[in-house]
Design an enzyme around this catalytic site. Structure first.
Site, mmCIF file in Angstrom:
data_model
loop_
_atom_site.group_PDB
_atom_site.id
_atom_site.type_symbol
_atom_site.label_atom_id
_atom_site.label_comp_id
_atom_site.label_asym_id
_atom_site.label_seq_id
_atom_site.Cartn_x
_atom_site.Cartn_y
_atom_site.Cartn_z
ATOM 1 N N HIS A 167 0.979 3.535 8.728
ATOM 2 C CA HIS A 167 -0.044 4.299 8.994
ATOM 3 C C HIS A 167 0.947 5.598 9.814
ATOM 4 O O HIS A 167 2.047 5.319 10.128
ATOM 5 C CB HIS A 167 -1.000 3.692 10.040
ATOM 6 C CG HIS A 167 -1.782 2.909 9.182
ATOM 7 N ND1 HIS A 167 -2.846 3.228 8.477
ATOM 8 C CD2 HIS A 167 -2.152 1.785 8.928
ATOM 9 C CE1 HIS A 167 -3.557 2.376 8.057
ATOM 10 N NE2 HIS A 167 -2.839 1.260 8.282
ATOM 11 N N ARG B 136 0.047 4.268 -0.753
ATOM 12 C CA ARG B 136 -0.688 5.688 -0.395
ATOM 13 C C ARG B 136 -0.215 6.914 -1.370
ATOM 14 O O ARG B 136 -0.708 7.073 -2.476
ATOM 15 C CB ARG B 136 -0.008 5.960 1.118
ATOM 16 C CG ARG B 136 -0.119 4.900 2.182
ATOM 17 C CD ARG B 136 -1.288 4.058 2.599
ATOM 18 N NE ARG B 136 -1.252 3.458 3.699
ATOM 19 C CZ ARG B 136 -2.132 2.343 4.018
ATOM 20 N NH1 ARG B 136 -3.199 2.036 3.161
ATOM 21 N NH2 ARG B 136 -1.695 1.660 5.294
ATOM 22 N N HIS C 92 0.861 -1.122 -0.051
ATOM 23 C CA HIS C 92 0.190 -0.075 -0.015
ATOM 24 C C HIS C 92 1.128 1.116 0.074
ATOM 25 O O HIS C 92 1.341 1.705 1.040
ATOM 26 C CB HIS C 92 -0.892 -0.027 1.234
ATOM 27 C CG HIS C 92 -1.658 -1.174 1.390
ATOM 28 N ND1 HIS C 92 -3.104 -1.198 0.828
ATOM 29 C CD2 HIS C 92 -1.407 -2.439 2.058
ATOM 30 C CE1 HIS C 92 -3.686 -2.562 1.156
ATOM 31 N NE2 HIS C 92 -2.817 -3.223 1.681
ATOM 32 N N ASP D 292 2.374 -7.221 2.711
ATOM 33 C CA ASP D 292 1.231 -6.266 2.850
ATOM 34 C C ASP D 292 1.700 -4.874 3.786
ATOM 35 O O ASP D 292 1.122 -4.656 4.865
ATOM 36 C CB ASP D 292 0.227 -6.957 4.061
ATOM 37 C CG ASP D 292 -1.004 -6.447 3.939
ATOM 38 O OD1 ASP D 292 -1.278 -5.193 3.247
ATOM 39 O OD2 ASP D 292 -1.951 -6.898 4.613
ATOM 40 N N HIS E 285 -9.183 -9.830 -0.370
ATOM 41 C CA HIS E 285 -8.833 -9.727 1.179
ATOM 42 C C HIS E 285 -10.032 -10.431 1.413
ATOM 43 O O HIS E 285 -11.204 -10.090 1.661
ATOM 44 C CB HIS E 285 -8.963 -8.290 1.508
ATOM 45 C CG HIS E 285 -8.831 -8.127 3.066
ATOM 46 N ND1 HIS E 285 -7.798 -7.567 3.698
ATOM 47 C CD2 HIS E 285 -9.685 -8.583 4.043
ATOM 48 C CE1 HIS E 285 -8.116 -7.721 5.134
ATOM 49 N NE2 HIS E 285 -9.370 -7.976 5.204
ATOM 50 N N PRO F 155 -5.175 -0.847 10.900
ATOM 51 C CA PRO F 155 -4.414 -1.952 10.980
ATOM 52 C C PRO F 155 -3.601 -2.027 9.889
ATOM 53 O O PRO F 155 -3.690 -1.114 9.102
ATOM 54 C CB PRO F 155 -5.618 -2.994 10.488
ATOM 55 C CG PRO F 155 -6.492 -2.162 9.892
ATOM 56 C CD PRO F 155 -6.545 -0.831 10.367
ATOM 57 N N LYS G 226 -8.366 -5.718 -7.122
ATOM 58 C CA LYS G 226 -8.411 -6.158 -5.888
ATOM 59 C C LYS G 226 -10.013 -6.231 -5.393
ATOM 60 O O LYS G 226 -10.619 -5.198 -5.400
ATOM 61 C CB LYS G 226 -7.816 -5.340 -4.903
ATOM 62 C CG LYS G 226 -7.434 -5.408 -3.429
ATOM 63 C CD LYS G 226 -6.931 -6.728 -2.957
ATOM 64 C CE LYS G 226 -7.084 -6.819 -1.602
ATOM 65 N NZ LYS G 226 -6.171 -6.042 -0.669
ATOM 66 N N HIS H 44 -3.054 -12.775 2.052
ATOM 67 C CA HIS H 44 -2.657 -13.080 3.648
ATOM 68 C C HIS H 44 -3.544 -13.990 4.156
ATOM 69 O O HIS H 44 -4.151 -13.563 5.012
ATOM 70 C CB HIS H 44 -2.771 -11.637 4.311
ATOM 71 C CG HIS H 44 -3.717 -10.619 4.056
ATOM 72 N ND1 HIS H 44 -5.102 -11.263 3.960
ATOM 73 C CD2 HIS H 44 -4.033 -9.264 3.745
ATOM 74 C CE1 HIS H 44 -5.898 -10.191 3.416
ATOM 75 N NE2 HIS H 44 -4.990 -8.998 3.384
ATOM 76 N N ASN I 105 -6.793 0.695 -2.208
ATOM 77 C CA ASN I 105 -7.490 1.405 -1.399
ATOM 78 C C ASN I 105 -6.969 2.739 -0.778
ATOM 79 O O ASN I 105 -6.494 3.050 0.146
ATOM 80 C CB ASN I 105 -7.870 0.709 -0.088
ATOM 81 C CG ASN I 105 -6.320 0.150 0.674
ATOM 82 O OD1 ASN I 105 -5.296 0.000 0.053
ATOM 83 N ND2 ASN I 105 -6.466 -0.159 1.921
#
Ligand code: DOR
Ligand code: ZN
Ligand code: ZN
Length: 443
Positions: free
Chosen positions: A313, A65, A63, A309, A181, A328, A146, A236, A95
């Site tokens: 954050h 971002r 990810h 993964d 997922h 998470p 995804k 995952h 995402n």
């Protein structure tokens, strides 16, 4: 003839095993793998001092971002973390804010990436509401879709099996895989609502994200995969029960593959407390039995890929008081390879298994042409590792913006020391030595 670069005196991991040799690189590709006297002249030469060369790692689950979430990570820092961790190609999850889910959002993200990335980057898209758009998104360059089942990301009504099947059928037509997922939205939401009011302990969180919820989602999507024959890749996988479903489905020829992460292989729910939310991720790390089942499946060749993964954050988002509000995710790009090489040194994993899981298989599953293997004519994506190097993980030195990790302080043995991307040296001894934009956008 004179080539661009020669790396000599290495131990090169080829499909036929290790060879003590060098690699000649021309125009970003492997020109020749041979002993020194048979290597061509080169404008640049580098002595590898006997170190091991593996295909650069391919992480099909990151990810990155950026955009409105650049405070967590951006395309430069994320790919710097990748290079530092020995990855030469990463696949970005959709995402984001805005969500990558149509031609427009994908184009914007690619344009942003072009100038910033240090390693090669490919992109997932989320599902658009109108499944007819899937074709155009693939033409624009998305290499996979995804499907997030925990909540709605993108335009698809994930509650309706007919809609999901229709979407997956379109993806099948476009000849790209779907990564899933697998956590059931209804189970998780209901459990969360029931617990949220009076419980904030880790146990409650684990109960809300139970292995049953994973099992239900895996079962559901295996059913869809059976009907559509599209390639479904489960992200995952975290529980023993899901593994047995996957094993059965694979045995009868359903077109599925699956991923495991380093954190699910190395942490259990017992570790959650000690790390004060830093080990909170979804799906959560589970019991020792689940962890052991993942290792057993890996050894039985039932696991196809290793994905970090990488989910950075801000620290304050991880340290929120209520467990239900904590974001998470674990930033894994800089710990994955050292952690796995440590397992190689312990005799739990072989280099062959590692290369299959972390380079060869992801390149094959996601149709990344001429990547993931060291052979003449393939792209010169390489990682040089020092298998004996001992190191203590220090997250304050990470390149990712998320300078914390549940693996902080872990002693590891085996480190990436150089990463090459398309024949260019991008990382050396933990330092980034290339310019932003060195990586390529893989379409
Ligand atoms: O732990 C997770 N973090 N799981 C997800 O599915 C999303 C991810 C994120 O984007 O932070
Ligand atoms: Zn996920
Ligand atoms: Zn993820």
């Amino acid at each position: 003839m004179q080539v661009d670069r020669v790396l000599y005196n290495g131990k090169i991991y080829t499909p036929r095993g290790f060879v003590e040799a060098g690699i000649a690189i021309e125009k970003g590709r492997i020109f020749k793998i041979a002993k020194k006297p048979s290597l061509p002249k080169a404008s640049s030469k580098m002595n590898l001092n006997g170190l091991i060369v593996l295909p650069g790692l391919v992480d099909s689950h990151v990810h990155l971002r950026d955009q409105e979430r650049a405070y967590r990570e951006d395309l430069f820092t994320g790919t710097a973390a990748a290079a530092a961790g020995g990855f030469s190609l990463v696949i970005d999850m959709p995402n984001n804010k805005p969500v990558t889910m149509d031609v427009q959002s994908l184009r914007e993200r690619m344009k942003l990436a072009e100038k910033k990335v240090l390693v090669n980057v490919a992109f997932y898209s989320a599902f658009p509401e109108n499944t007819k758009e899937i074709r155009n998104i693939v033409s624009e360059g998305a290499i996979a879709f995804k499907l997030f089942l925990l909540e709605k990301v993108g335009g698809l009504n994930i509650d309706d099996d007919t809609v999901v099947l229709q979407a997956i059928n379109e993806v099948k037509k476009a000849n790209v895989p779907v990564a899933v997922h697998a956590e059931d939205k209804d189970i998780c939401e209901n459990e969360m609502k029931r617990k949220q009011e009076n419980r904030t302990d880790f146990e409650a969180y684990l109960e809300a994200h139970s292995s049953n919820s994973e099992v239900k989602a895996v079962q559901r999507i295996i059913g869809v995969a059976e009907k559509s024959e599209a390639h479904v890749h489960f992200c995952h996988i975290s529980s023993a029960k899901s593994l047995s479903l996957i094993k059965k489905a694979k045995a009868v020829g359903v077109n599925i593959t699956c991923e495991v992460t380093p954190h699910h292989l190395l942490l259990t729910s017992k570790d959650l407390k000690r790390h004060e939310n830093l080990a909170i991720t979804l799906p959560p790390v589970r019991t020792r039995e689940d962890m052991n089942a993942l290792w057993k499946a890996l050894k039985q060749d039932l696991i196809d890929t290793l994905g970090s993964d990488h989910a950075p954050h801000a620290l304050k988002e991880k340290k929120l008081k209520s467990i239900w509000k904590v974001k998470p995710g674990i930033a894994g790009l800089e710990t994955t390879l050292p952690l796995m090489l440590t397992q190689v040194n312990k005799g739990r994993l072989t280099i062959t298994e590692l290369v299959q899981l972390a380079s060869k298989n992801p390149a094959e599953i996601f149709h990344l042409k001429d990547r993931g293997t060291l052979l003449k004519g393939y792209c010169a994506d390489l990682v040089v590792i020092d298998i004996k190097r001992e190191h203590k993980i220090d997250s304050s030195k990470f390149h990712t913006k998320a300078k914390f990790s549940p693996f902080d302080g872990w002693k590891v043995k085996g480190m990436p020391v150089k990463t090459f991307v398309n024949g260019r040296l991008v990382m050396e001894e933990g330092e980034i030595v290339a310019k932003p934009g060195t990586g390529e956008i893989i379409r």
